[in-house]
Each structure stands twice: as C-alpha cells, then as structure tokens.
Design an enzyme around this catalytic site. Structure first.
Site: not given
Ligand SMILES: Cc1cc2nc3c(=O)[nH]c(=O)nc-3n(C[C@H](O)[C@H](O)[C@H](O)COP(=O)(O)OP(=O)(O)OC[C@H]3O[C@@H](n4cnc5c(N)ncnc54)[C@H](O)[C@@H]3O)c2cc1C
Lengths: 380, 401
Positions: B126-127, B129, B161, B245, B387-388
């Site tokens: 899944q591409g 992020s 991932s 789902e 979860n936020e």
């Molecule tokens: C193990 C793992 C596997 C993953 N696999 C994939 C994958 O296969 N494909 C893919 O595309 N992505 C994948 N991801 C990415 C994942 O979807 C993102 O990490 C996630 O969406 C959070 O984005 P970020 O890491 O940029 O954190 P950020 O968005 O920068 O968030 C940082 C913190 O700020 C909080 N935050 C942000 N905005 C708000 C708000 N408006 N209100 C309150 N809190 C907020 C978040 O909850 C978090 O605690 C994976 C991530 C992990 C850790």
C-alpha cells in the site's frame, strides 16, 4: 527539606553533561553500538579521570566518598544520553557489594582498581528460575575438599555486562534450601576462572549481558564477601542501590523523550499546522509532564532512602520508587513514540532507543507488579 | 436481543476450526505460538491452502472467488484464524485491493488481478503515506503526469509495509495539483514494482525487523489502463478502501490467543516463590483484560450484525471504537506476555541461529520473542489511522463537538 544541589553536585552534573554532549550524539552512539564491545573503553578511562568511577567509593580507596544522591544525579545525565558503559554493573552493583561487605583486603584491592578504571565487575545474583525473587538461589557453594576454599556450581541469568567483566560477585547457597532467606553467601570470582562459561548477548537496548554457567568453579576461602550464610541483607542493599541509580537514569531518559516530543509537536506539520496545535496532544504532553515530575520525585526518594538504616522502611520506600518510576517511564515512553507517529517506530530515530532503555530497566530488580505485590503485603 | 450464535453459526465455527486444525502446517503454528512474526513463505503457503478451500478471499463475493459469507461468518473465520494461531491473509490483497477492484475496477482489471491476489501469486503493498503526509493523507505530493499511454510518476512513499516482498503496489498520486480541493486531484494507480525507476529502501523498526520501507519513484511509467476508477477521483477510492470491511480491525482473536498463551507461560515462571499464575496481582490484571475483551467482543458483534442488516454498506462510525479498543488490547496483551517473560524477555537472542550450530537453548524462545512483538505493536495505534485520528472521527461523525 532541601532539594537544591550543592555547588559540587552542580559542577559534576555540568562537566558530565558537557563531556556527553561531545561524545554521545546519536550518530556517535550508534557507531559505538556497532562495535564488538558495544561501549567505549576510552570514555571509561575519561570517567575514571573525572572521578566518576570512584564517585561512591571512599576516599581512602581512591574514591570521592559521594553518596546515592550523587550517583542518581550522574545516572540522570547517563540516562539523557543513553550511556552504554558498564557503570551500573561495575560501580553501583559490583563495587557496591564490596563496599558494603568486602573484607579490608578485598576493599583495598578492588575498590581502587575500580575507581582507576582498571577492573570491571559483574553482579551475578539472579537465576533463570528465580525471575525477580531474591532468595530463589540454586547455585551452591560447598566446602572444597581439603578445606579452605569453596566449589561453586550453578547458573546465573541476564548478568549485566557479565561477558566483559574481569570479576564477578556471585551469590550461592552455602546452606538452606531454595527460597530460604538464610544460607546465602557472596563470592568474588575471577571471571576467567576454569569452569566459568559466559555466553554474552545484547539486551533490547543494546547493552551487554550474559548467561553464566559455573561448573565446579574453585575459589579460595578469602573469596567469600561478607558473612557466610548471611548475604541476603547485602544483596538487598545492592539491589536497592541499583534501583535508585536506574531511577535516576529513567528520569534522564524521560526528560530527553519529553524534550524530543515537545520539539516534534512544534515542528511537525499536518493539516497545515503544527500537530501541537491540537489540544488533544497538548493535554497528552501535559500528562507526560505530570508523569515525569512524579517519577522524578520517586527517583529522589529512592536515592535518599538507599542509606536509611531501618531495613523495612528502606525496602518499602524503594519499592514505592520502583513502581512510581516504572509506571512513569512506561507512560512517557509509550506516548513519546505515539506522538511521533511512524518516525517514532524507527531505529534511525532516538526516541525508540530511550523507549527500550526504560523498558529494560523496568524489567530489572523486580518489575512494577513484583514491587506492588511486596507493597500490598505490607499494607496495614 | 440474543447473544448466542445460531446453530448454523456454531456449526460454521466448528468447520473453520476443524479445517485449520487439520491443514495448518505444524511448524508454522509452532513458530507463531512462540511469537515469531509470520515469514513470507508461511504467509504464502497458508493463504494458498485457504484459497484452495475457497476461503482466502474471505470477504469477497462468490462471483470473484470469495465464499460469499455474512459479516458474522467473516468475523468467526478471522477469529479462528488468529486464535489458531495462523498467519493472517494478506490484508493488502484481500481487504484493501480486492474490494476496491470489485467496486471500482474494470472487468479486465478484475480478471487480471483478483485471482492472483487471492492466491497471493502477486504480493501487493500500500503506497499511501508520504514523509509529509501521514494523518493528513490528502496533502500527498507524489506526482503523476499523463504522457500518451502512460502516467509518469515521480515522488516518494514511506512506511510502505512489506514493499520489499511485494510484486505490486497500489498507489495514491496527485494528478491535478490545481484542483480547488486537495482531495479532488488524487488518483489511484496499480504499479508493477519491477518497473524501471522504482527503488525500495529498507527502514528498520524498533523491534529490529525489516518490515517498513521507503519507496522512491523516478520517472516511473505506468500504463493508463492501471488507473482504478476515474482520474482525479482516487480519494473516494481510498476512502472506500480505508472504510471498507472493518470486521477484522479489532483483531480480537489475536488478543485472546496471546492472553491464553501468557496464562500458559505464567504456570512456568515464578513470582515471589510461587508460580506467577497463583499471584493475585497477576490474576487481577488478566481479569481486567478479559473484561475489556468481552466488552469488545460484544461491541464487535453489534457492529458486524448491523453491517449484515444495513443496505448501504457504509462503514459504521463505531468501527473507530473497534480500532481504538482493539489496538489497546493488542498492546496490552503483548505487554502482559513480555512482563510474564520478565528479565528473560529482554535479550536479543536468535535461537534459530544457535540451533544451526546445535547450541542448547540459552534462553526461553517465547520470552525472547515477546519483546519484539510488544515493540512492533506500539505501531498498532499509529497505522490504519492513528488512535487520535480515530477519536477525531468519532467526534465529527457522532458527537458533533
Ligand atoms: C508499522 C507501520 C506500518 C505502516 N504501513 C503502512 C503501509 O503499508 N502503507 C502506508 O501507506 N502507510 C503505512 N503506515 C503509515 C501510517 O499510516 C502513518 O504512520 C499514520 O497515518 C500516521 O502518520 P504519521 O506517521 O505521518 O504521523 P503524523 O500524522 O505526523 O502524526 C503524529 C502524531 O500526531 C497526531 N495527530 C496528527 N494529526 C492530529 C490531529 N488532527 N489531532 C490529534 N492528533 C493528531 C497523531 O495521532 C500522532 O500521534 C504504517 C505505519 C507504521 C507505523
């Protein structure tokens, strides 16, 4: 009551902070972790020069005559930088046992060598079946045929920096059966003695530990540290000093994680603004601060209780500190990772390294549940 | 109101349980019980066994090779599979790509990709992020420009991932940077990862494993027939994918299985001179976990049976409750097992390597494996919408605050 640092304490903290700022940047530490030893002998020598290795050792043995508070302050600096050198194993635990119970001859020989950085010790007490139980010792020491010495037989588990130590302080049963409080004795054992097999590995935080097998290890009579059959009070005090020291380390690590997280909340942008603009995250940061300050208080309590003469009072307060620091550490580190999002999950980012150090410390010397149990037994 | 499963549902559970018992290779099960993450070959082998039975694409309609199960049946299947414990079917293939193609894909795309996805002949990733676009996914910058019969893709994805195991990637790209709203200029593309210009670089996570990657795209030419849905309408596809789902989102079967395993191990380790299992504090902690699991089980059943009855198939906002509590329980149970392991859970020790040289077990393998599992599950409250963000969704969709 007075929580201020003395002039000397402040100077020590500042000079150590400067040294570590120069030598323990994240990339430098990473390079150190990749070496076979996993820590820096050169820095160890510098610690000796700065007097840190003799910090809790009496002046007559080449030390500084400091107490548990000084050790806590130093460990706090170590925690901030995730120092890898075997300070806890050698200076706090190993030397602690010799300081508390060693004969004048042992003290005169070992303690100056520790302060000078030429000898390193391991504290080989816990066994695999014991988990956190301090009396669950199955290693035995029996009188050697012909008299005078002892023969050690048994195994010790997760001995911190055990593979690279020069000598080990080993607990063994000279009397009594498994779980009995009486009948334990401590021995100073050459780590390279015939019959000692050490299998080293890294813990999850990158520090070294070992499984140690003792097969018919012969030691002379003067290897006995302290009273025969009555080592438990010494072991307890060594472990308590370990709890107080690592409590300081956890506080330092929590401070570092808190600072990193605050910085990230201010700089990371999502939805066109810093994530720290979200009140949900502001409150989380405030909760982390609450936990940190409560943990800091508990670390202070532990260090001020290490030399408390009333054994029951000391044990109770130090158990409280272990619980408080353990819970604070878990809360702060879990949230530090969470608020970083994906980047917090990576090896290339520092927060995960602090997380794992705090986690490893929580599982030393009795975890939160173990100490809560002991406290619960004493609720009256 | 009736909490009991129907006789048919109970018979179905027996059938699933029996099939897994008889067909899951022992070595795979034993590795999973010890807490190892499933290896690529294990995931492929098991998914193919399930697919031969017609169950791998468990959420798809029969027309496309699925079993055509009700939501309750899907829930039962997922729970039994996790409880075995067996490797999970590829969520990228089955719960993400499959339903998207069935809903938005052309006949040609369905015929070409679905059977191979079900059998894990193609491993998808899944591409979505990007470094600057995590929670705020719609701000993504990876650019695709149409040139004749191709989209030319340039940009970077992160946290992808298993990209290093993957053959294909479904990708969100920006096709119209000038659209009035960010969400309106995004498209959904299928990219063969062997195309020139794709570079996958590993990211090592705090458990020491290689699961995550960065994926770089430099002038990658993707045939226009690999567009799913309409150009610039990819956001609705992505939203459908993320909302679709949610039956399995709580992964309750895994929390239950890990709790059972922790109880088994608590008989083997000591606390204050007694087996840990006899310790009151430990039992209280497990009781609390069981209370939380029971509540979640019923909440999940409510969501699932509502889904079966609803006509519009729209995701229930309660699925955010499942995600929040489900991940808290996954984290809580992994924490429990690590704590049971105690000091022996702290070493990094690869028994498999030692076994090659016939060395005896230095440390209990289950304890050593408990900690990387705990560390990796810290991400459960980050991926799939943190979860936020789930709480923000509840606020917007239900609470109206
Ligand atoms: C193990 C793992 C596997 C993953 N696999 C994939 C994958 O296969 N494909 C893919 O595309 N992505 C994948 N991801 C990415 C994942 O979807 C993102 O990490 C996630 O969406 C959070 O984005 P970020 O890491 O940029 O954190 P950020 O968005 O920068 O968030 C940082 C913190 O700020 C909080 N935050 C942000 N905005 C708000 C708000 N408006 N209100 C309150 N809190 C907020 C978040 O909850 C978090 O605690 C994976 C991530 C992990 C850790």
């Amino acid at each position: 009551m007075d929580f201020d640092l003395t002039q000397d304490q402040r100077l020590m903290v500042e000079s150590v902070g400067r040294l570590l700022a120069d030598t323990y940047a994240f990339e430098q530490r990473k390079a150190l972790l990749k070496t076979e030893q996993g820590w820096s002998p050169a820095l160890w020598a510098q610690y000796a020069e700065l007097g840190l290795l003799g910090l809790p050792i009496a002046e007559e043995h080449g030390g500084f005559g400091g107490g548990a508070v000084e050790v806590m302050l130093l460990m706090q600096e170590f925690g901030r930088h995730l120092v890898l050198e075997p300070y806890l194993a050698t200076v706090v635990l190993g030397a602690g046992a010799i300081r508390l119970a060693g004969s004048p001859a042992q003290q005169g020989e070992i303690l100056p060598a520790i302060a000078a950085g030429t000898t390193r010790l391991g504290f080989a007490h816990y066994e695999r079946q014991a988990r956190y139980d301090m009396t669950d010792v199955m290693t035995t020491a029996t009188g050697a045929p012909g008299g005078g010495g002892f023969v050690l037989e048994g195994a010790k588990s997760v001995v911190l920096h055990g593979a690279s130590a020069d000598a080990l302080v080993v607990s063994a049963r000279t009397a009594g059966s498994r779980h009995e409080a009486a009948g334990l004795s401590l021995f100073l054992v050459d780590a390279n003695a015939p019959g000692v097999t050490r299998r080293g590995y890294r813990l999850r935080d990158g520090t070294e530990a070992a499984e140690i097998a003792l097969a018919a290890v012969k030691v002379p009579g003067h290897a006995l540290v302290g009273e025969k059959d009555n080592a438990l009070p010494v072991i307890e005090r060594v472990v308590q000093a370990g709890i107080a020291a690592t409590a300081g380390e956890v506080v330092g690590a929590m401070e570092a994680m808190q600072a990193m997280t605050l910085d990230y909340l201010k700089t990371r942008q999502q939805f066109g603004r810093p994530i720290g603009d979200n009140q949900a995250l502001q409150h989380r940061a405030a909760e982390m601060m609450v936990a940190l300050e409560q943990g800091r208080s508990m670390a202070m309590l532990a260090s001020m209780m290490v030399d408390e003469p009333d054994a029951a009072d000391r044990a109770r307060n130090i158990s409280m500190a272990k619980v408080g620091v353990g819970q604070s550490g878990r809360f702060v580190s879990q949230n530090a990772v969470q608020l970083h999002g994906g980047i917090g999950m990576t090896e290339e980012y520092a927060v995960g390294h602090f997380f794992r150090r705090v986690m490893v410390i929580e599982h030393m010397f009795g975890d939160t549940a173990y100490h809560l149990d002991r406290l619960a037994d004493g609720v009256a | 109101m009736d909490l009991r499963f129907t006789p048919e549902e109970l018979a179905f559970r027996e059938e699933v349980r029996g099939f897994i018992r008889d067909n899951l290779p022992r070595e795979i099960r034993e590795r999973m019980r010890l807490g190892h993450p499933a290896r690529k070959q294990d995931i492929v082998a098991w998914q193919r066994i399930l697919n031969a039975r017609g169950w791998a694409a468990y959420s798809w309609p029969q027309e496309w090779g699925g079993p055509g199960w009700t939501a309750v049946q899907k829930m039962i299947f997922l729970e039994e599979n996790l409880a075995a414990p067996a490797p999970e079917v590829s969520s990228f293939n089955i719960t993400m790509l499959g339903p998207v193609l069935i809903q938005f894909g052309t006949e040609e795309q369905k015929r070409r990709y679905l059977p191979r996805a079900a059998n894990l002949d193609d491993w998808w990733c899944q591409g979505f992020s990007e470094p600057g676009s995590g929670s705020d996914l719609a701000s993504l910058k990876t650019r695709a420009v149409k040139e004749g019969g191709h989209y030319v893709v340039n940009g970077q994805k992160i946290w992808t991932s298993t990209a290093h195991n993957a053959d294909w990637c479904f990708l969100l790209v920006r096709t119209d940077p000038k659209a009035p709203k960010q969400q309106q200029g995004i498209s959904f593309l299928l990219v063969d990862l062997r195309t020139p210009g794709v570079e996958v670089r590993p990211i090592i996570s705090i458990d020491g494993s290689h699961h995550l990657n960065e994926v770089f795209f430099t002038d990658v030419r993707v045939p226009v027939e690999n567009l799913v849905g309409e150009e610039n309408r990819g956001w609705s596809v992505a939203k459908y994918l993320l909302g679709n789902e949610r039956t399995g989102i709580a992964r309750l079967g895994k929390s239950k299985e890990r709790t059972r395993f922790a109880l088994e191990k608590a008989r083997e380790v000591n606390m204050n001179g007694k087996p840990l299992i006899e310790d009151r504090g430990f039992r209280t902690r497990v009781a609390q976990i069981e209370v939380d699991m029971k509540a979640l089980e019923i909440t999940q059943a409510r969501v699932v049976s509502a889904y079966d009855k609803s006509q519009d198939g729209r995701p229930d906002p309660l699925s955010s409750v499942l995600k929040i509590k489900g991940t808290e329980l996954l984290q809580g149970t992994s924490e429990l097992l690590m704590d049971v392991g105690g000091p022996q859970a702290m070493p990094v020790w690869q028994q498999e390597l030692a076994a090659l040289t016939n060395e005896p077990a230095l440390l209990p393998e289950w304890a050593v494996q408990a900690t990387p599992a705990y560390l990796m599950l810290r991400a459960a409250s980050i991926y799939g919408g943190t979860n936020e963000i789930q709480k923000n969704i509840l606020n917007k969709a239900v609470l109206g605050l």
